[in-house]
Design a protein around this motif. Structure first.
Motif, short mmCIF file in Angstrom:
data_model
loop_
_atom_site.label_atom_id
_atom_site.label_comp_id
_atom_site.label_asym_id
_atom_site.label_seq_id
_atom_site.Cartn_x
_atom_site.Cartn_y
_atom_site.Cartn_z
N LEU A 60 0.82 -1.22 0.00
CA LEU A 60 0.00 0.00 0.00
C LEU A 60 0.85 1.27 0.00
O LEU A 60 0.34 2.35 -0.29
CB LEU A 60 -0.95 0.01 1.21
CG LEU A 60 -1.94 -1.15 1.26
CD1 LEU A 60 -2.75 -1.09 2.55
CD2 LEU A 60 -2.86 -1.15 0.05
N VAL A 61 2.13 1.14 0.28
CA VAL A 61 3.01 2.32 0.35
C VAL A 61 3.24 2.96 -1.03
O VAL A 61 3.09 4.18 -1.16
CB VAL A 61 4.33 1.98 1.06
CG1 VAL A 61 5.31 3.14 1.00
CG2 VAL A 61 4.06 1.57 2.51
N PRO A 62 3.61 2.21 -2.07
CA PRO A 62 3.88 2.86 -3.37
C PRO A 62 2.73 3.72 -3.91
O PRO A 62 3.00 4.83 -4.38
CB PRO A 62 4.21 1.69 -4.30
CG PRO A 62 4.77 0.65 -3.38
CD PRO A 62 3.96 0.78 -2.12
N PRO A 63 1.47 3.28 -3.85
CA PRO A 63 0.42 4.19 -4.33
C PRO A 63 0.37 5.50 -3.56
O PRO A 63 0.09 6.56 -4.13
CB PRO A 63 -0.87 3.39 -4.12
CG PRO A 63 -0.46 1.97 -4.15
CD PRO A 63 0.91 1.96 -3.52
N LEU A 64 0.67 5.43 -2.27
CA LEU A 64 0.66 6.65 -1.46
C LEU A 64 1.80 7.59 -1.82
O LEU A 64 1.69 8.80 -1.65
CB LEU A 64 0.71 6.30 0.03
CG LEU A 64 -0.51 5.56 0.57
CD1 LEU A 64 -0.25 5.06 1.99
CD2 LEU A 64 -1.75 6.44 0.52
N LEU A 65 2.88 7.04 -2.33
CA LEU A 65 4.06 7.84 -2.69
C LEU A 65 4.10 8.21 -4.17
O LEU A 65 5.00 8.92 -4.60
CB LEU A 65 5.34 7.09 -2.32
CG LEU A 65 5.52 6.72 -0.85
CD1 LEU A 65 6.80 5.91 -0.67
CD2 LEU A 65 5.53 7.97 0.02
N SER A 66 3.14 7.73 -4.95
CA SER A 66 3.20 7.88 -6.41
C SER A 66 2.97 9.31 -6.89
O SER A 66 3.38 9.65 -7.99
CB SER A 66 2.17 6.96 -7.07
OG SER A 66 0.85 7.44 -6.81
N GLY A 67 2.31 10.12 -6.10
CA GLY A 67 2.01 11.47 -6.53
C GLY A 67 0.80 11.55 -7.45
O GLY A 67 0.52 12.61 -8.02
#
Length: 139
Positions: free
Chosen positions: A99-106
């Motif tokens: 779930l972290v990458p979507p939150l960091l994707s911008g």
């Protein structure tokens, strides 16, 4: 007289079949959910490259990581005293990390929210299916 390890080796192919079916179901469910999200206006555009995530991309990535989950389940079946419990712990932890990458994707809010949901769709298919299969092979 067969030992518990002998039973687990024989049970392995059954787990692989369950994993294969669950993987196909997860791929279909995730791709359909992504198509539904697109239909209601989610663009799945990632700002870094300005490219949109194509629908087949959801199926491919879901299939790849579902197979990784099946491999983890098979390994735990072979070498763990409590494979189902350990599998659930590992799978839920990896799902939370995913779930972290979507939150960091911008990406915009709609895309980020949809991607978070789309990470949970295959988890809700794969984790219970494989955990049940592991339990039924070790009881």
């Amino acid at each position: 007289m067969k030992s518990m390890n002998d039973t687990r080796v024989v049970a392995g192919p059954g787990l692989a079949v369950t994993g294969f079916i669950a993987t196909l179901a997860a791929m279909v469910a995730t791709t359909l959910a992504a198509a539904l999200a697109q239909a209601v206006g989610v663009n799945f555009e990632i700002p870094d490259g300005g490219e949109r995530i194509p629908l087949p991309g959801f199926a491919v990535v879901t299939g790849f990581f579902s197979v990784v989950g099946v491999v983890i389940a098979v390994v735990l079946l072979r070498w763990s005293a409590r494979p189902a419990e350990r599998f659930v712990w590992v799978a839920v932890s990896l799902t939370a990390l995913s779930l972290v990458p979507p939150l960091l994707s911008g990406a915009d809010t709609a895309t980020t929210t949809a991607l978070l949901g789309l990470h949970l769709v295959p988890a809700t298919v794969m984790i219970p299916s494989l955990a049940w299969s592991l339990r039924s092979r070790t009881d």
